[in-house]
Design a protein around this motif. Structure first.
Motif, PDB file in Angstrom:
ATOM      1  N   LEU A 251       0.829  -1.203   0.000  1.00  0.00           N
ATOM      2  CA  LEU A 251       0.000   0.000   0.000  1.00  0.00           C
ATOM      3  C   LEU A 251       0.866   1.255   0.000  1.00  0.00           C
ATOM      4  O   LEU A 251       0.604   2.209  -0.745  1.00  0.00           O
ATOM      5  N   ALA A 252       1.900   1.271   0.816  1.00  0.00           N
ATOM      6  CA  ALA A 252       2.781   2.449   0.893  1.00  0.00           C
ATOM      7  C   ALA A 252       3.483   2.686  -0.443  1.00  0.00           C
ATOM      8  O   ALA A 252       3.574   3.831  -0.908  1.00  0.00           O
ATOM      9  N   ALA A 253       3.973   1.627  -1.087  1.00  0.00           N
ATOM     10  CA  ALA A 253       4.646   1.777  -2.384  1.00  0.00           C
ATOM     11  C   ALA A 253       3.683   2.307  -3.435  1.00  0.00           C
ATOM     12  O   ALA A 253       4.029   3.201  -4.216  1.00  0.00           O
ATOM     13  N   ARG A 254       2.452   1.807  -3.436  1.00  0.00           N
ATOM     14  CA  ARG A 254       1.461   2.280  -4.404  1.00  0.00           C
ATOM     15  C   ARG A 254       1.049   3.722  -4.105  1.00  0.00           C
ATOM     16  O   ARG A 254       0.834   4.513  -5.014  1.00  0.00           O
ATOM     17  N   PHE A 255       0.968   4.074  -2.817  1.00  0.00           N
ATOM     18  CA  PHE A 255       0.646   5.453  -2.438  1.00  0.00           C
ATOM     19  C   PHE A 255       1.749   6.408  -2.897  1.00  0.00           C
ATOM     20  O   PHE A 255       1.461   7.475  -3.450  1.00  0.00           O
ATOM     21  N   VAL A 256       2.998   6.041  -2.668  1.00  0.00           N
ATOM     22  CA  VAL A 256       4.117   6.879  -3.096  1.00  0.00           C
ATOM     23  C   VAL A 256       4.106   7.014  -4.618  1.00  0.00           C
ATOM     24  O   VAL A 256       4.262   8.111  -5.160  1.00  0.00           O
ATOM     25  N   PHE A 257       3.899   5.898  -5.310  1.00  0.00           N
ATOM     26  CA  PHE A 257       3.841   5.942  -6.775  1.00  0.00           C
ATOM     27  C   PHE A 257       2.733   6.888  -7.235  1.00  0.00           C
ATOM     28  O   PHE A 257       2.947   7.746  -8.092  1.00  0.00           O
ATOM     29  N   ALA A 258       1.541   6.734  -6.653  1.00  0.00           N
ATOM     30  CA  ALA A 258       0.404   7.563  -7.062  1.00  0.00           C
ATOM     31  C   ALA A 258       0.646   9.035  -6.755  1.00  0.00           C
ATOM     32  O   ALA A 258       0.368   9.910  -7.587  1.00  0.00           O
ATOM     33  N   SER A 259       1.182   9.336  -5.580  1.00  0.00           N
ATOM     34  CA  SER A 259       1.351  10.738  -5.191  1.00  0.00           C
ATOM     35  C   SER A 259       2.474  11.415  -5.958  1.00  0.00           C
ATOM     36  O   SER A 259       2.423  12.628  -6.182  1.00  0.00           O
ATOM     37  N   VAL A 260       3.464  10.663  -6.399  1.00  0.00           N
ATOM     38  CA  VAL A 260       4.605  11.267  -7.088  1.00  0.00           C
ATOM     39  C   VAL A 260       4.493  11.140  -8.608  1.00  0.00           C
ATOM     40  O   VAL A 260       4.828  12.070  -9.338  1.00  0.00           O
ATOM     41  N   LEU A 261       4.008   9.997  -9.115  1.00  0.00           N
ATOM     42  CA  LEU A 261       4.125   9.730 -10.546  1.00  0.00           C
ATOM     43  C   LEU A 261       2.820   9.565 -11.323  1.00  0.00           C
ATOM     44  O   LEU A 261       2.832   9.664 -12.550  1.00  0.00           O
ATOM     45  N   LEU A 262       1.708   9.300 -10.676  1.00  0.00           N
ATOM     46  CA  LEU A 262       0.465   9.052 -11.413  1.00  0.00           C
ATOM     47  C   LEU A 262       0.092  10.245 -12.296  1.00  0.00           C
ATOM     48  O   LEU A 262      -0.111  10.091 -13.507  1.00  0.00           O
ATOM     49  N   VAL A 263       0.019  11.428 -11.731  1.00  0.00           N
ATOM     50  CA  VAL A 263      -0.365  12.616 -12.503  1.00  0.00           C
ATOM     51  C   VAL A 263       0.697  12.921 -13.569  1.00  0.00           C
ATOM     52  O   VAL A 263       0.367  13.320 -14.690  1.00  0.00           O
TER      53      VAL A 263
ATOM     54  N   VAL B 107      10.446   1.917  -6.280  1.00  0.00           N
ATOM     55  CA  VAL B 107       9.073   2.002  -5.787  1.00  0.00           C
ATOM     56  C   VAL B 107       8.193   0.973  -6.512  1.00  0.00           C
ATOM     57  O   VAL B 107       7.292   0.394  -5.916  1.00  0.00           O
ATOM     58  N   LEU B 108       8.466   0.718  -7.779  1.00  0.00           N
ATOM     59  CA  LEU B 108       7.693  -0.260  -8.546  1.00  0.00           C
ATOM     60  C   LEU B 108       8.122  -1.697  -8.264  1.00  0.00           C
ATOM     61  O   LEU B 108       7.330  -2.626  -8.423  1.00  0.00           O
ATOM     62  N   LEU B 109       9.371  -1.887  -7.863  1.00  0.00           N
ATOM     63  CA  LEU B 109       9.834  -3.241  -7.518  1.00  0.00           C
ATOM     64  C   LEU B 109       9.098  -3.803  -6.305  1.00  0.00           C
ATOM     65  O   LEU B 109       8.854  -5.001  -6.229  1.00  0.00           O
ATOM     66  N   VAL B 110       8.751  -2.939  -5.371  1.00  0.00           N
ATOM     67  CA  VAL B 110       8.090  -3.399  -4.148  1.00  0.00           C
ATOM     68  C   VAL B 110       6.768  -4.096  -4.461  1.00  0.00           C
ATOM     69  O   VAL B 110       6.585  -5.257  -4.088  1.00  0.00           O
ATOM     70  N   PRO B 111       5.809  -3.460  -5.154  1.00  0.00           N
ATOM     71  CA  PRO B 111       4.572  -4.195  -5.443  1.00  0.00           C
ATOM     72  C   PRO B 111       4.765  -5.337  -6.426  1.00  0.00           C
ATOM     73  O   PRO B 111       4.025  -6.318  -6.390  1.00  0.00           O
ATOM     74  N   MET B 112       5.776  -5.228  -7.308  1.00  0.00           N
ATOM     75  CA  MET B 112       6.018  -6.329  -8.226  1.00  0.00           C
ATOM     76  C   MET B 112       6.470  -7.581  -7.468  1.00  0.00           C
ATOM     77  O   MET B 112       6.013  -8.679  -7.738  1.00  0.00           O
ATOM     78  N   LEU B 113       7.358  -7.409  -6.507  1.00  0.00           N
ATOM     79  CA  LEU B 113       7.908  -8.554  -5.782  1.00  0.00           C
ATOM     80  C   LEU B 113       7.082  -8.954  -4.565  1.00  0.00           C
ATOM     81  O   LEU B 113       6.957 -10.132  -4.258  1.00  0.00           O
ATOM     82  N   LYS B 114       6.504  -7.987  -3.851  1.00  0.00           N
ATOM     83  CA  LYS B 114       5.780  -8.266  -2.618  1.00  0.00           C
ATOM     84  C   LYS B 114       4.272  -8.299  -2.801  1.00  0.00           C
ATOM     85  O   LYS B 114       3.548  -8.694  -1.906  1.00  0.00           O
ATOM     86  N   GLY B 115       3.776  -7.815  -3.940  1.00  0.00           N
ATOM     87  CA  GLY B 115       2.344  -7.743  -4.163  1.00  0.00           C
ATOM     88  C   GLY B 115       1.793  -6.422  -3.676  1.00  0.00           C
ATOM     89  O   GLY B 115       2.488  -5.637  -3.032  1.00  0.00           O
ATOM     90  N   PRO B 116       0.520  -6.159  -3.978  1.00  0.00           N
ATOM     91  CA  PRO B 116      -0.064  -4.856  -3.663  1.00  0.00           C
ATOM     92  C   PRO B 116      -0.496  -4.685  -2.215  1.00  0.00           C
ATOM     93  O   PRO B 116      -0.808  -3.587  -1.789  1.00  0.00           O
ATOM     94  N   GLY B 117      -0.548  -5.778  -1.460  1.00  0.00           N
ATOM     95  CA  GLY B 117      -1.046  -5.720  -0.093  1.00  0.00           C
ATOM     96  C   GLY B 117      -2.534  -5.994  -0.040  1.00  0.00           C
ATOM     97  O   GLY B 117      -3.204  -6.127  -1.065  1.00  0.00           O
TER      98      GLY B 117
END
Length: 194
Positions: free
Chosen positions: A30-42, A165-175
């Motif tokens: 969740l934290a990795a996806r939050f960081v990705f969304a807050s920094v890179l989504l837009v 930041v993308l390696l975390v959900p790729m390797l650990k899953g989205p939570g």
């Protein structure tokens, strides 16, 4: 003295062991996806918006800017006339690259097909960096260098952080707080009834 050290070690293990148990399975993804969304989504959505054509079906016909961003050398060779570029494979590459820039960041953020979407984004960032270096000929300061003591270079430093930041959900899953977990729970319940 050894009693004090033993107490500190025990306290250390208790505090961080409890923290690890409380966050296990949900927080890191969740934290990795939050960081990705807050920094890179837009950033990626805005970049993708510069690549679509005009009108309601603009997403089916990438703009000339999309070709210039994705295939800069080729666009130069044809004097920026996209009609001279064959759809297969080059137009297809531009179309899929544009769609990927819309779809993959949203999937990562929502936690849907997260591992595949994260891998896709990593490949996207690597290809984007390669095109910036070889096609757009960015300068050495923009490229930067690892271990140079300057964390501000756009490619070597920042994009390495993006990939991590993308390696975390790729390797650990989205939570557990993700659409993947929700759909997985739904299908596991459904299988029990059949």
């Amino acid at each position: 003295m050894s009693t004090l050290i033993g107490l500190l070690v025990s306290l250390y293990h208790t505090v961080f062991g409890t923290l690890e148990r409380l966050t296990n399975g949900w927080f890191i993804g969740l934290a990795a996806r939050f960081v990705f969304a807050s920094v890179l989504l837009v950033y990626f959505i805005n970049s993708a918006l510069t690549k679509i054509g005009t009108g309601i079906f603009g997403f089916l016909s990438p703009s000339s800017g999309a070709y210039a961003q994705i295939l800069p050398g080729m666009m130069e060779q044809v004097s920026y006339d996209t009609s001279q570029i064959a759809f297969f494979p080059f137009g297809l590459i531009v179309l899929l690259g544009t769609w990927s820039e819309f779809i993959l960041p949203v999937l990562v953020t929502l936690g849907l097909f997260t591992r595949a979407a994260s891998l896709g984004m990593i490949v996207f960032v690597v290809v984007m960096s390669y095109v910036d270096i070889t096609g757009h000929h960015v300068d050495a300061a923009t490229i930067g260098s690892l271990f140079d003591g300057n964390p501000g270079s756009l490619i070597a430093d920042q994009r390495l952080m993006w990939v991590f930041v993308l390696l975390v959900p790729m390797l650990k899953g989205p939570g557990f707080v993700s659409l993947d977990a929700l759909l997985g729970s739904y299908y596991r319940k459904r299988e029990r009834y059949y």
